[in-house]
Design a protein around this motif. Structure first.
Motif, short mmCIF file in Angstrom:
data_model
loop_
_atom_site.label_atom_id
_atom_site.label_comp_id
_atom_site.label_asym_id
_atom_site.label_seq_id
_atom_site.Cartn_x
_atom_site.Cartn_y
_atom_site.Cartn_z
N LEU A 141 0.84 -1.20 0.00
CA LEU A 141 0.00 0.00 0.00
C LEU A 141 0.87 1.24 0.00
O LEU A 141 2.00 1.24 0.50
CB LEU A 141 -0.93 0.04 1.22
CG LEU A 141 -2.01 -1.04 1.27
CD1 LEU A 141 -1.55 -2.17 2.17
CD2 LEU A 141 -3.33 -0.47 1.78
N ASN A 142 0.31 2.32 -0.54
CA ASN A 142 0.99 3.61 -0.55
C ASN A 142 0.09 4.64 0.11
O ASN A 142 -1.08 4.79 -0.25
CB ASN A 142 1.30 4.04 -1.98
CG ASN A 142 2.14 5.29 -2.00
OD1 ASN A 142 3.24 5.32 -1.46
ND2 ASN A 142 1.65 6.33 -2.63
N ARG A 178 -10.78 -5.16 -5.95
CA ARG A 178 -9.60 -4.52 -5.36
C ARG A 178 -9.74 -3.01 -5.26
O ARG A 178 -9.42 -2.41 -4.23
CB ARG A 178 -8.34 -4.88 -6.15
CG ARG A 178 -7.07 -4.55 -5.40
CD ARG A 178 -5.83 -4.96 -6.15
NE ARG A 178 -5.13 -3.81 -6.68
CZ ARG A 178 -3.88 -3.83 -7.12
NH1 ARG A 178 -3.20 -4.95 -7.10
NH2 ARG A 178 -3.31 -2.76 -7.60
N SER A 179 -10.26 -2.37 -6.29
CA SER A 179 -10.41 -0.91 -6.27
C SER A 179 -11.40 -0.48 -5.18
O SER A 179 -11.17 0.51 -4.46
CB SER A 179 -10.90 -0.40 -7.63
OG SER A 179 -9.93 -0.66 -8.62
N SER A 212 -9.71 -0.86 -1.81
CA SER A 212 -8.73 0.22 -1.63
C SER A 212 -9.42 1.51 -1.17
O SER A 212 -8.95 2.20 -0.27
CB SER A 212 -7.97 0.45 -2.94
OG SER A 212 -6.93 1.38 -2.76
N LYS A 213 -10.56 1.83 -1.78
CA LYS A 213 -11.30 3.04 -1.42
C LYS A 213 -11.87 2.94 -0.01
O LYS A 213 -11.86 3.92 0.74
CB LYS A 213 -12.43 3.27 -2.43
CG LYS A 213 -13.02 4.68 -2.36
CD LYS A 213 -11.98 5.72 -2.72
CE LYS A 213 -12.54 7.13 -2.64
NZ LYS A 213 -11.50 8.15 -2.92
N GLU A 271 -9.11 3.59 2.45
CA GLU A 271 -8.81 5.02 2.51
C GLU A 271 -9.84 5.77 3.36
O GLU A 271 -9.47 6.56 4.24
CB GLU A 271 -8.77 5.61 1.10
CG GLU A 271 -8.53 7.12 1.07
CD GLU A 271 -8.53 7.69 -0.33
OE1 GLU A 271 -9.22 8.69 -0.55
OE2 GLU A 271 -7.83 7.13 -1.20
N SER A 323 -4.27 10.33 0.17
CA SER A 323 -4.73 9.10 -0.48
C SER A 323 -4.13 7.88 0.19
O SER A 323 -3.04 7.93 0.77
CB SER A 323 -4.40 9.09 -1.97
OG SER A 323 -3.00 9.00 -2.16
N SER A 347 -3.80 3.79 -1.21
CA SER A 347 -4.10 2.92 -2.35
C SER A 347 -3.30 1.63 -2.28
O SER A 347 -2.15 1.62 -1.83
CB SER A 347 -3.78 3.64 -3.67
OG SER A 347 -2.44 4.07 -3.70
N ILE A 348 -3.96 0.55 -2.72
CA ILE A 348 -3.28 -0.74 -2.84
C ILE A 348 -2.48 -0.72 -4.15
O ILE A 348 -3.04 -0.53 -5.22
CB ILE A 348 -4.29 -1.90 -2.87
CG1 ILE A 348 -5.08 -1.95 -1.54
CG2 ILE A 348 -3.58 -3.24 -3.10
CD1 ILE A 348 -6.20 -2.97 -1.54
N THR A 349 -1.18 -0.90 -4.06
CA THR A 349 -0.33 -0.84 -5.25
C THR A 349 0.08 -2.22 -5.75
O THR A 349 0.58 -2.34 -6.87
CB THR A 349 0.93 -0.01 -4.96
OG1 THR A 349 1.63 -0.57 -3.83
CG2 THR A 349 0.56 1.43 -4.63
#
Length: 249
Positions: A92-93, A143-144, A147-148, A151, A167, A169-171
């Motif tokens: 994650l970032n 996945r998206s 990720s949201k 967040e 932000s 996000s899963i990278t």
């Protein structure tokens, strides 16, 4: 002689006082760089903050701790369990910054260890709680969305901390070796099943073609085929329907 001694002592005193004054000026000044805020500790106790540029502090008494208020990229790698108890490796970032107006309160609570005390533990807790609601197949297809959700939940958890979250996000993600092996076996099985289905369809089509071909071979057509191959010799045997066999002696 006495005059020279007195003059020397006077000069030495002036020089000493000048050096002390210079030391006071040097130790009493501090420069805060752009993108930083200075936290002032007076005898170890929080006293206020300094903004970027030239600032004056009390020598010896004041200590200034510089805090970064620029946007920071933080990378987190962890392993979590899905709803069906599969292990998922996640990258994650996180992009965040400190609210300049709340740097003093942030320091009082976390000193300079906000990542170790607040950010990382909170983020890991949020990740685990959200991913646990999805099985591994759902994780891949959602996945998206996941990720949201991470967040939004993380922002809610740190809303009153002085942390400004831009932000999360899963990278990247990966599965353990056993699951990867099972996925490979499943793909091979699917490919074999599709090949078998194709072969079966091909055999059925060929059989139907032969059936159609056989139905179209009328006695007249058979006789024409015989005549095309006949070498002029009379056959020894005849069929019951008056047509000669193609095999001759």
């Amino acid at each position: 002689m006495d005059f020279q001694v007195k003059s020397g002592l006077k000069f030495g005193t002036v020089l000493f006082l000048a050096l002390v004054a210079a030391g006071i000026v040097v130790n009493g000044a501090t420069v805060i760089d752009t993108g930083e805020t200075g936290v002032v500790l007076r005898l170890g106790k929080y006293s206020g903050t300094m903004q970027e540029g030239f600032n004056v502090k009390l020598p010896v008494v004041d200590q200034v701790v510089k805090m970064n208020i620029r946007e920071t990229n933080s990378h987190v790698t962890t392993e979590v369990s899905s709803k069906d108890m599969q292990t998922i490796k996640l990258d994650l970032n996180l992009i965040y910054s400190l609210n300049p107006e709340e740097v003093g309160q942030i320091y009082k609570k976390y000193k300079t260890q906000i990542e170790q005390i607040l950010i990382t533990p909170t983020l890991l807790e949020v990740i685990n709680s959200i991913v646990a609601n999805y099985d591994i197949a759902e994780f891949v297809s959602h996945r998206s969305e996941i990720s949201k959700k991470i967040e939004n939940e993380f922002k809610n958890r740190v809303a009153d901390s002085g942390l400004l979250v831009r932000s999360v996000s899963i990278t990247g993600h990966d599965f353990d070796d056993k699951f990867n092996a099972s996925i490979t076996r499943k793909k091979i099985a699917q490919q074999d099943a599709e090949k078998a289905k194709y072969d079966l369809e091909r055999v059925k089509l060929e059989a139907e073609a032969q059936k159609v071909k056989a139905n179209t071979l009328t006695p007249l057509i058979l006789q024409e085929k015989f005549l095309d191959k006949w070498d002029g010799k009379m056959p020894q045997y005849y069929s019951g329907n008056g047509l000669p066999f193609l095999t001759v002696k």
